[in-house]
Design a protein around this motif. Sequence first.
Motif, PDB file in Angstrom:
ATOM      1  N   ARG A 144       1.122  18.620  -0.500  1.00 16.58           N
ATOM      2  CA  ARG A 144       0.894  18.155  -1.874  1.00 16.58           C
ATOM      3  C   ARG A 144       0.509  16.675  -1.898  1.00 16.58           C
ATOM      4  O   ARG A 144      -0.366  16.265  -2.680  1.00 16.58           O
ATOM      5  N   ILE A 145       1.135  15.876  -1.046  1.00 21.73           N
ATOM      6  CA  ILE A 145       0.793  14.449  -0.985  1.00 21.73           C
ATOM      7  C   ILE A 145      -0.644  14.275  -0.511  1.00 21.73           C
ATOM      8  O   ILE A 145      -1.400  13.447  -1.048  1.00 21.73           O
ATOM      9  N   ARG A 146      -1.059  15.055   0.474  1.00 21.73           N
ATOM     10  CA  ARG A 146      -2.455  14.968   0.944  1.00 21.73           C
ATOM     11  C   ARG A 146      -3.428  15.405  -0.143  1.00 21.73           C
ATOM     12  O   ARG A 146      -4.517  14.832  -0.285  1.00 21.73           O
ATOM     13  N   GLU A 147      -3.053  16.426  -0.920  1.00 24.10           N
ATOM     14  CA  GLU A 147      -3.927  16.856  -2.008  1.00 24.10           C
ATOM     15  C   GLU A 147      -4.101  15.755  -3.046  1.00 24.10           C
ATOM     16  O   GLU A 147      -5.222  15.502  -3.517  1.00 24.10           O
ATOM     17  N   ARG A 150      -6.333  13.047  -1.644  1.00 16.00           N
ATOM     18  CA  ARG A 150      -7.764  13.420  -1.620  1.00 16.00           C
ATOM     19  C   ARG A 150      -8.354  13.427  -3.020  1.00 16.00           C
ATOM     20  O   ARG A 150      -9.503  13.037  -3.217  1.00 16.00           O
ATOM     21  N   ARG A 151      -7.572  13.861  -3.999  1.00 11.03           N
ATOM     22  CA  ARG A 151      -8.101  13.945  -5.354  1.00 11.03           C
ATOM     23  C   ARG A 151      -8.232  12.564  -5.999  1.00 11.03           C
ATOM     24  O   ARG A 151      -9.198  12.291  -6.713  1.00 11.03           O
ATOM     25  N   HIS A 152      -7.257  11.698  -5.741  1.00  9.66           N
ATOM     26  CA  HIS A 152      -7.265  10.353  -6.319  1.00  9.66           C
ATOM     27  C   HIS A 152      -7.310   9.360  -5.158  1.00  9.66           C
ATOM     28  O   HIS A 152      -6.258   8.912  -4.672  1.00  9.66           O
ATOM     29  N   VAL A 160       1.594   8.181  -6.427  1.00  9.71           N
ATOM     30  CA  VAL A 160       1.822   9.545  -5.933  1.00  9.71           C
ATOM     31  C   VAL A 160       3.282   9.930  -6.081  1.00  9.71           C
ATOM     32  O   VAL A 160       3.612  11.059  -6.477  1.00  9.71           O
ATOM     33  N   TYR A 161       4.195   8.988  -5.802  1.00 12.57           N
ATOM     34  CA  TYR A 161       5.627   9.269  -5.967  1.00 12.57           C
ATOM     35  C   TYR A 161       5.958   9.579  -7.417  1.00 12.57           C
ATOM     36  O   TYR A 161       6.682  10.548  -7.706  1.00 12.57           O
TER      37      TYR A 161
END
Length: 370
Positions: A144-147, A150-152, A160-161
């Motif tokens: 989920r963090i990688r997604e 990549r999106r933002h 992200v946190y």
Amino acid sequence: MKRKRHNPEQIIRKLRSAEQLLNQGQTVADVCRALEVSAATYHRRQQLYGGMKATEAKRLKELEQENARLKRLLADAELDKAMLKELAGGKLLSPERRRRAVVVLQDRFRASQRRACRLAGQNRTTQRRPVPVADIEEHKLRQRIRELARRHVRWGRRLVYRRLRIEGWSVNHKRVQRIWREEGLQRPLPRKRKRSRPVDGSRELLRAEYPHHVWAIDFQFDQTMDGRRLEFLNIVDEYSRLCLAIRVGRRCKAVDVIDTIEELLRQYPAPTHLRMDNGPEFIAHALQEWCTGSGTGTAYIPPGSPWENPFVESFNGRFRDEFLNIELFASLPEAQALAEQHRMEYNTYRPHSALQGRTPLEVLQQWKAA
């Protein structure tokens, strides 16, 4: 029944017997009949092994086997070197990182599990052990963090946190920071710029006390791929940080500013004040007359003092960093559509640090509920 092939030692012994028969006066045809081979086979063997002793043939066979073994060892060493280079990106300190390294080596090099575990320093029993539930949750969190990264592409770990907390993940900032660092998602540190400040800080600014008390307005500029100018009119509610409008056009005059504000009044109540700089579009008589007729006050900031319009300047910085710097506009309609999409995402999806990780829309809804 399949006939057994002769080895070099047996062939040399038969060639010796053929030489004895030839010395006795027999012909080549008689010798081939005695050896039970064809004439072509006899001459071919004579060409390959004629004049060679059995010990020499045995030594030649041993040398060929040794050469094949050395080739295999060299190929294995080169493969091990290539696999070790694949693992050179970081230290494999934890069993989970070694587990993932073994899987990568097996997939990319089609290596056996035994060989991959030996190179990664992983025990085969540990590798075959089922993955614990905690590791499965860790994998989902990493994914989920990688997604989000990549999106933002311009988001940092703090944003992200906050987004993960909004989505319901039970995770603290230190864990996100560790995963962020292990996945190599760090952004380069921005250069600190010296900002000028007023000499006399005694002047007190007008503060927004409720939604739609103060609207902050400012311009930003960009261009399309053909080099033509784009002008963005940004309007932000200072209390909730809600981005009310982003008007995109080639030019924006005072009448365009009035039209944009009147469109907003169909959805929101009229603001008490408009905070603006001293641009020609804002000090025009048309806009001042409209403010007088609608009962909206104007709060102009002193020339050369952008820090006195901090909320829209903060929005402009994020708008430039997260949108304008990463988008390339082919036309004006494309810029308008993408800007509106970014505005909706900013209001409803992106967590705001000054709002304790909430989105501007959540702040507005909570204020209405209270």
